[in-house]
Motif scaffolding. Structure first.
Motif, mmCIF file in Angstrom:
data_model
loop_
_atom_site.group_PDB
_atom_site.id
_atom_site.type_symbol
_atom_site.label_atom_id
_atom_site.label_comp_id
_atom_site.label_asym_id
_atom_site.label_seq_id
_atom_site.Cartn_x
_atom_site.Cartn_y
_atom_site.Cartn_z
ATOM 1 N N LEU A 49 -57.874 11.861 -13.687
ATOM 2 C CA LEU A 49 -57.287 11.841 -15.026
ATOM 3 C C LEU A 49 -55.754 11.901 -15.053
ATOM 4 C CD1 LEU A 49 -59.876 13.964 -17.028
ATOM 5 C CD2 LEU A 49 -59.359 11.521 -17.311
ATOM 6 N N PRO A 50 -55.076 12.585 -14.128
ATOM 7 C CA PRO A 50 -53.612 12.551 -14.163
ATOM 8 C C PRO A 50 -53.022 11.148 -13.989
ATOM 9 C CG PRO A 50 -54.358 14.400 -12.845
ATOM 10 C CD PRO A 50 -55.573 13.568 -13.148
ATOM 11 N N LEU A 51 -53.822 10.201 -13.507
ATOM 12 C CA LEU A 51 -53.354 8.831 -13.321
ATOM 13 C C LEU A 51 -53.734 7.925 -14.498
ATOM 14 C CD1 LEU A 51 -54.439 8.427 -9.584
ATOM 15 C CD2 LEU A 51 -52.135 8.927 -10.438
ATOM 16 N N ILE A 52 -54.487 8.464 -15.449
ATOM 17 C CA ILE A 52 -55.026 7.663 -16.542
ATOM 18 C C ILE A 52 -54.268 7.955 -17.839
ATOM 19 C CG2 ILE A 52 -57.090 7.145 -17.888
ATOM 20 C CD1 ILE A 52 -57.174 6.226 -14.944
ATOM 21 N N ASP A 53 -53.882 6.892 -18.539
ATOM 22 C CA ASP A 53 -53.148 7.044 -19.794
ATOM 23 C C ASP A 53 -54.078 7.073 -21.006
ATOM 24 O OD1 ASP A 53 -50.234 6.767 -18.859
ATOM 25 O OD2 ASP A 53 -51.214 5.045 -17.920
ATOM 26 N N ALA A 54 -55.126 6.261 -20.979
ATOM 27 C CA ALA A 54 -56.007 6.156 -22.142
ATOM 28 C C ALA A 54 -57.424 5.851 -21.692
ATOM 29 C CB ALA A 54 -55.511 5.072 -23.099
#
Length: 217
Positions: A49-54
């Motif tokens: 999740l830290p690499l995901i924007d949306a």
């Protein structure tokens, strides 16, 4: 700067591939978007999740029996992941595919909207999509009236509710939660953001709940 949407196949099946691609994309200043059924354990989710924007997460029904019978899975892990993604600071949108006779009951639709408003926030966009028969699924296609009825139910709880896979005036407009003015109007793939000025409602000045520059929720 552009970005990558991981979709069409369930991206979390290829967790390692998505993680590696997302890390490179983030390094190069690109966006990462997941379109997912949200069925993942908390530990690998926390790493990704830290690499995901949306994310657009499918919540297929608020009925556990529906998940057991039709998805061979469970509802609670999906709800937990949606909360986890929102808590990680990602932009989260929810999609509910409405299937006549299986998950289209008013009580279930209201329960979904209430859950989203309570746990993710009433500004969370909800997309109500029409089902059509395909492969082994032979239920009748979702009538537009069913989607519009669900839209009415959900709009009582949520600011941004949309109708997908059919043409409907009711579910194609983004309105300002403050004054009700039309901010963005859509027709097919055509979008007109005539009610916006510098990211705010042209009529009342309320800042729009948009992400990614001029993108609309």
């Amino acid at each position: 700067s552009g970005g990558i949407a991981y979709t069409y196949n369930e991206p979390l099946v290829s967790w390692e591939f998505v993680h590696d691609c997302a890390r490179v994309a983030r390094h190069d200043g690109m966006w990462n978007v997941l379109v997912t059924n949200g069925y993942v354990e908390p530990e690998p989710a926390a790493e990704l999740l830290p690499l995901i924007d949306a994310l657009n997460i499918d919540i297929k029904s608020m009925d556990e029996d529906f998940y057991r019978t039709h998805c061979r899975g469970a509802l609670q892990p999906v709800l937990a992941f949606a909360r986890q993604a929102a808590g990680a600071g990602c932009h989260v949108e929810i999609t509910n595919l409405i299937i006549p006779g299986l998950n289209d009951g008013t009580a279930l639709v209201r329960q979904l909207a209430e859950w989203i408003a309570t746990h993710l926030g009433r500004a969370t966009p909800l997309h109500l999509s029409a089902y059509r028969p395909e492969y082994k699924a032979n239920q009748p296609a979702t009538p537009r009236a069913v989607l519009e009825r669900a839209w009415d139910v959900c709009r009582a709880q949520l600011d941004y509710v949309y109708v997908g896979n059919v043409l409907s005036e009711r579910g194609s407009v983004t309105r300002c939660p403050g004054c009700g003015a039309e901010l963005v109007k859509r027709s097919g793939y055509r979008t007109v953001a005539g009610g916006l000025e510098d990211g705010s409602c042209r009529q009342c000045g309320r800042k729009a709940d948009f992400v990614g520059g001029s993108s609309a929720p």
